[in-house]
Structure formats: structure tokens, C-alpha cells
Design an enzyme around this catalytic site. Sequence first.
Site, PDB file in Angstrom:
ATOM      1  N   HIS A 308      -6.223 -78.451  22.170  1.00 21.31           N
ATOM      2  CA  HIS A 308      -5.819 -77.564  21.323  1.00 21.31           C
ATOM      3  C   HIS A 308      -4.730 -76.738  21.263  1.00 21.31           C
ATOM      4  O   HIS A 308      -4.173 -76.523  22.269  1.00 21.31           O
ATOM      5  CB  HIS A 308      -7.293 -76.287  21.551  1.00 21.31           C
ATOM      6  CG  HIS A 308      -7.592 -75.479  20.471  1.00 21.31           C
ATOM      7  ND1 HIS A 308      -7.135 -74.339  20.315  1.00 21.31           N
ATOM      8  CD2 HIS A 308      -8.758 -75.549  19.612  1.00 21.31           C
ATOM      9  CE1 HIS A 308      -7.580 -73.518  19.363  1.00 21.31           C
ATOM     10  NE2 HIS A 308      -8.409 -74.424  18.977  1.00 21.31           N
ATOM     11  N   ASP A 366     -14.454 -78.894  18.255  1.00 19.12           N
ATOM     12  CA  ASP A 366     -14.736 -79.650  16.988  1.00 19.12           C
ATOM     13  C   ASP A 366     -15.018 -80.879  17.433  1.00 19.12           C
ATOM     14  O   ASP A 366     -15.650 -81.812  16.422  1.00 19.12           O
ATOM     15  CB  ASP A 366     -13.116 -79.714  16.226  1.00 19.12           C
ATOM     16  CG  ASP A 366     -12.558 -78.451  15.899  1.00 19.12           C
ATOM     17  OD1 ASP A 366     -13.366 -77.529  15.289  1.00 19.12           O
ATOM     18  OD2 ASP A 366     -11.252 -78.094  16.269  1.00 19.12           O
TER      19      ASP A 366
END
Length: 431
Positions: A308, A366
Site C-alpha cells: 500500500h 483491496d
Amino acid sequence: MAETTAKATLSIHGKTVELPVYSPKVGPDGVDIRKLYAEAGVFTYDPGFTSTASCESTITYIDGDAGVLLYRGYSIDELAEKSHFLEVCYLLLYGELPNAEQLEDFELRVTRHTMLHEQMQGFFRGFRRDAHPMAVMVGVVGAMSAFYHDSTDISDPWQREVAAIRMIAKMPTIAAWAYKYSIGQPFVYPRNDLDYPSNFLRMCFAVPAEDYEVNPILARAMDRIMTLHADHEQNASTSTVRLAGSSGANPFACISAGIACLWGPAHGGANQACLEMLREIGTVDRIPEFIKRAKDKDDPFRLMGFGHRVYKNFDPRAKVMKESADEVLGLLGVEDNETLQVAKELERIALEDEYFVSKKLYPNVDFYSGIILEAMGFPTSMFTPIFALSRTVGWISQWKEMIADPNQKIGRPRQLYIGAPQRPYVEVEHR
């Protein structure tokens, strides 16, 4: 207001400028450069504003190195485990967790505003039948200012409150109707006897021929998805909402701008991109080929759903989302799905392979959310609309905070101009 704890000294072009340094309650200090241009005649250069604090905020805090995400001081994993989405909405909007009476009143107000003005159906039907649900949401949310005139005066605190409740309440209906329109099915109206996530699932999957019985495990998983995506500090879409709001635009226009920004594949489309990658890999036996490509610096291929930009250690939302993924997949009995098998093997490799572990490329939120949404029956085109309805409360909270900020100014970034200097106009026959 953050406290001034020190001064930074900058020497440039023969001038020495002292700049205040502010210390927030947690996180790095910030150098106040507001008077830098006036006193030194220079700007700062920060593409993407990744080293610039654009505002003071009391809403969300992220420590990317430690893997921490706090809503109003409460850790995201504790909220996801013990709370539920509408309680988190109250927390983000008002700064504190509600007592039982406050929560009941808030839930009632949201529930009573879930219906859309009947004439708004015409907006949906004005789109092509194959319009992307996000395109529909951008248009319909922006059009709300044409229907709800009594909540567009940003100088009136009560109108701001009404607008906030309306958008939180109506966004699931708008997202569900955008989905129904895209697949050619009749719109399903909200029901006041259902909780927030159950109502959304029913509006998406019920049909007139037969009703949709909402499974509580799926409703809980959807509630967690909403909670985990409710806010995420000053990201691109939130900054877009604040920038639009700084001009005095009405709240519906500001949230519509945020939805448009979220649509970008580098932002809200990450879980869709992750699922499409899993489908591209196709089968478990092809995973080594893609792992090799991911490790090759000269290969443009990247594994989506790992690592991330903000979290340099692990995504604190991923653990909660993985638990929901296991529950949902177990309930639906879809473990033999090839895409899910690919996902599980990739997850195992990412947690064990030295390359991924050393670079801290752990599965992020995600990676798991796309798997859950597909298992529930949502097409990839609905992943970002669900993200948008979840993030609406964060956008509104940030917008309300910005409106009340006495230091708020209209956004006006500067630039380093590298084009041609002033030059004379040349008549066309002499060019």
C-alpha cells in the site's frame, strides 16, 4: 489548533526566513510555509502534495509505518469488530461514539431519508443502458442539488446537517439503482425495517418475482466493508471534496466531485484491478510465471492487491477483511472457484516468500474486498460504487470540518512554470 513548538530557519537568495513549526497530537511536525512566498519570494515544490499538510483535522489518523488507522482516536480493527457502520458514521460526523438514545435517533433519521425523489428516476433512465454505474452516480448525486434546495446553503448549520443525513441515507439507494439500471432490472425501493447493509443488498438483488432474503453473514461482511472504507485521511477523493468545497460549492456538487475522483483506477478501482489480475492469471499452475514477472524490475507487470502506498508495514484493514472473506466463502461454498484458488495461493506466497516479506508486500484491503464482493454476486463494475457509498460519510465529515475551519481558504496551488517566456505575436503570413 496545533501548538507551535519550534521554528525552522531557511536561508535562500541571501535572505533568512524563520518559519513556525507546529506539533500535532500524534504524527510528524509540520513547517508553516504560508508566509514563505511573501517573505522569501519562493514556493515549495511538492508534486502530489505527498509532503504537504493541506489542513488541520480531528477525524482520521494514519501511521503507515506502524500499520495504524484511527477514526477519531479509535482503532479500525476494534471498530470493525465491536461497532457497526451507522455507529461509525455518527462517530465520524460528530466526533464521539453515541449513547443508546443518540444512536437510535441517528439510525431513525437515516432510515427515514433512504427514498429518492420519484422524479429522479428520470435521471437514471436518461443514461444509456450500458452506462457504468459510477457514471450514473456522478450524475445523479450532482443532480440532487436540483431536488433538495432546502439543504444547499452551506452557511446554515442545519442545512449542512440535513444534507449530510440525506447523502448518507440515499447513497445506497443511488448505488443500487445504478446497478439495477445497468442490468435492466426494475428498481427496488428501500425498506425501513432493514438495517443499512441489509437494505442495500436487498435493493441490489431482490426482483419483483421473488424477494431477497438477506443472510446475516453477508450483511455483516458488507457492514465491515463499509466501515473499513468510511474514511482514509486526505486521500485524492477527500482532497477533491475539500478543494471543491473551498469554493463554496453546494455539498452535493462536492460529493459528486469526490465520486468522480474515486473512479480513477489508481484510487477506488484498486479492488477491481486486483480481481481482474486474478482472472488474468487464471489457474494456480500459472502463478509461478506471474510471481517471476513481479520480481523482475524490467517487467511492467505488478501484482495488484499487495502492499500500500501509505502503509509501509501492513494494512490494518486487511486482517478484518480476510476474516470476512473466510466467513463469506465458507457460507457460499465457493472455495472450489478457480479465481479464489488463485487468490488463496497468492496470499500464501505473499506471507511466506522472502521477496514479498522483505519488501512488506502483504495482501491489502483491496485484495480481500474484491474476492468478497464477487462471491456475493457483484460484478466488478459495482466495486467502486460500493466504495463510494462507504466513503460518503468520510467525505461529508471532512467537508463539514472544512466549512467550520476559520483558517479555511479557497484552494489555489501554485506551480513552477517551465513554458516559454513572454514573446511577441507573429502574424500568420510571417510564421
